[in-house]
Design a protein around this motif. Sequence first.
Motif, PDB file in Angstrom:
ATOM      1  N   VAL A 234       0.851  -1.186   0.000  1.00  0.00           N
ATOM      2  CA  VAL A 234       0.000   0.000   0.000  1.00  0.00           C
ATOM      3  C   VAL A 234       0.887   1.236   0.000  1.00  0.00           C
ATOM      4  N   HIS A 235       0.704   2.083  -1.005  1.00  0.00           N
ATOM      5  CA  HIS A 235       1.445   3.338  -1.119  1.00  0.00           C
ATOM      6  C   HIS A 235       0.478   4.492  -0.908  1.00  0.00           C
ATOM      7  N   VAL A 236       0.836   5.410  -0.013  1.00  0.00           N
ATOM      8  CA  VAL A 236      -0.018   6.561   0.313  1.00  0.00           C
ATOM      9  C   VAL A 236       0.710   7.829  -0.084  1.00  0.00           C
ATOM     10  N   GLU A 237       0.019   8.711  -0.821  1.00  0.00           N
ATOM     11  CA  GLU A 237       0.670   9.938  -1.261  1.00  0.00           C
ATOM     12  C   GLU A 237      -0.276  11.122  -1.162  1.00  0.00           C
ATOM     13  N   THR A 238       0.249  12.217  -0.587  1.00  0.00           N
ATOM     14  CA  THR A 238      -0.426  13.504  -0.567  1.00  0.00           C
ATOM     15  C   THR A 238       0.598  14.553  -0.995  1.00  0.00           C
ATOM     16  N   THR A 243       4.340   7.553   1.692  1.00  0.00           N
ATOM     17  CA  THR A 243       4.809   6.373   2.423  1.00  0.00           C
ATOM     18  C   THR A 243       4.426   5.113   1.659  1.00  0.00           C
ATOM     19  N   THR A 244       5.156   4.039   1.916  1.00  0.00           N
ATOM     20  CA  THR A 244       4.804   2.735   1.363  1.00  0.00           C
ATOM     21  C   THR A 244       4.873   1.703   2.476  1.00  0.00           C
ATOM     22  N   SER A 245       3.885   0.831   2.516  1.00  0.00           N
ATOM     23  CA  SER A 245       3.861  -0.267   3.479  1.00  0.00           C
ATOM     24  C   SER A 245       3.777  -1.595   2.734  1.00  0.00           C
ATOM     25  N   TRP A 246       4.561  -2.555   3.194  1.00  0.00           N
ATOM     26  CA  TRP A 246       4.429  -3.941   2.736  1.00  0.00           C
ATOM     27  C   TRP A 246       4.067  -4.779   3.960  1.00  0.00           C
ATOM     28  N   PHE A 247       3.009  -5.566   3.850  1.00  0.00           N
ATOM     29  CA  PHE A 247       2.525  -6.356   4.982  1.00  0.00           C
ATOM     30  C   PHE A 247       2.834  -7.828   4.719  1.00  0.00           C
TER      31      PHE A 247
END
Length: 450
Positions: A234-238, A243-247
């Motif tokens: 999941v990559h979050v951008e504003t 940020t990027t998260s790998w679960f």
Amino acid sequence: MAISGDVTDKKPKGIRRLGEEIVLWRDLDGKVVCQGARCPHKGAWLGDGRMKGNAIECPYHGFLFNPEGKCTLTPAMGKDARIPGSLKVPVYPVREKYGLIWVWWGDDRPESELPEIIAPREIKENDRVYDTISWNKPVHYTRYIESVQEFYHVTYVHRDHWLNWLDFMFLYGTKKKFGLDGKENYLKATMIHNHHVETDDDGMTFRYSFDHGEEDNPERSIHYVITFSFPCMVHVETEAFATTSWFSPIDEEHTEHIFRVYEFPQLKPILRHEKLRRAMSTLQCYLEKYVQDPQDYKIMARQEPRVSGGGVNKFIPVDEMNAKFIKTRARLLREARERREGTVTAGDVSDGMVGDLDMATDEVGPGQPAALEAKRRTPARSNGRAKGNGHANGRTNGHANGNGSANGDGSANGGAATNGSAATNGKGDSTAAPAEKEDSPSGNRAAARS
């Protein structure tokens, strides 16, 4: 699987992924080696071993295992002894890319036939300075993914800790009031505007675009673009941060959260030295680990059922990203099971969803059409077959599905199911998906090799 920088040639790194214990180390050429972490002799944990030349040494009796997994020395038998061929550890294909270690967890095939790692353009084309850390929590990865696929929870979950004032000031505060109106604006930000989901051509990457802000003043909003790539990135951008998260599933009850923060664009003209910008990213990583993530975990730890899936909760329209993830995951699991069992589902299967969403609906009252009442009484189906109350996905703890990836962001990186069944995702990638039976993650390893 892990962050590249966390694996060195000084000491092996023992970890647990998808219910199996593995050990990572670097050979003399600096190449990462991924092997089973149990010595075949007496089951000692190789993660506690030492590096000896181009081999890993068992901490119990000093047996040496080379990068191919073969035992090359049993000191108790002498250096010239004939070593039994069964003294070997399994070896898994591994690659390093995007600052991470990826392991192929699917069927046996030559290195040349392994597919590329799936990564969206937000990762492939990102040249910004960043820092990456990781931690684990006793949360199923489906719930972890859901928690970062939407941001309208932040007003309620992240409003009390004193360090959250940084978010209040810099994200919601106005220059006119020097950011001091941040919390007031933050608490007003309760509504999602202009939301929609797009799907990449591969069908494995979704982008959710929306504005999060005030109901009565939509112009005072923060614009988000959240990118999800199967099985668990999941990559979050504003405008303010990215940020990027790998679960990465550890087992049926635990998830490794690999978290990356990129440099702030606003600071680049001010902090010209790369190390200073990286330090700011490092600070944000630790704020997430010790402040923000524990606040999310407090909620996730009490969610029921622990595994998300079609039919287990009621989505609202702004949950379209969550629904897309759950619906596609259910389809991949069903298709993998059908290939494994040699069966085909006739007709369209709902996967426990209503249209594109498993929607919260009005209760059927007196005088409403009998057909609607009958539909309400029909059990939802998950993975193509009804199962008691229809919450099949919610009852199969620990579905670490994925596009052949252990970390979960690619197809060349090892994402088997928690019980280790591999299948193909339609592009030649090996997508591992669990059967519905609640087997232990490592109990069906042979199935992943069939």
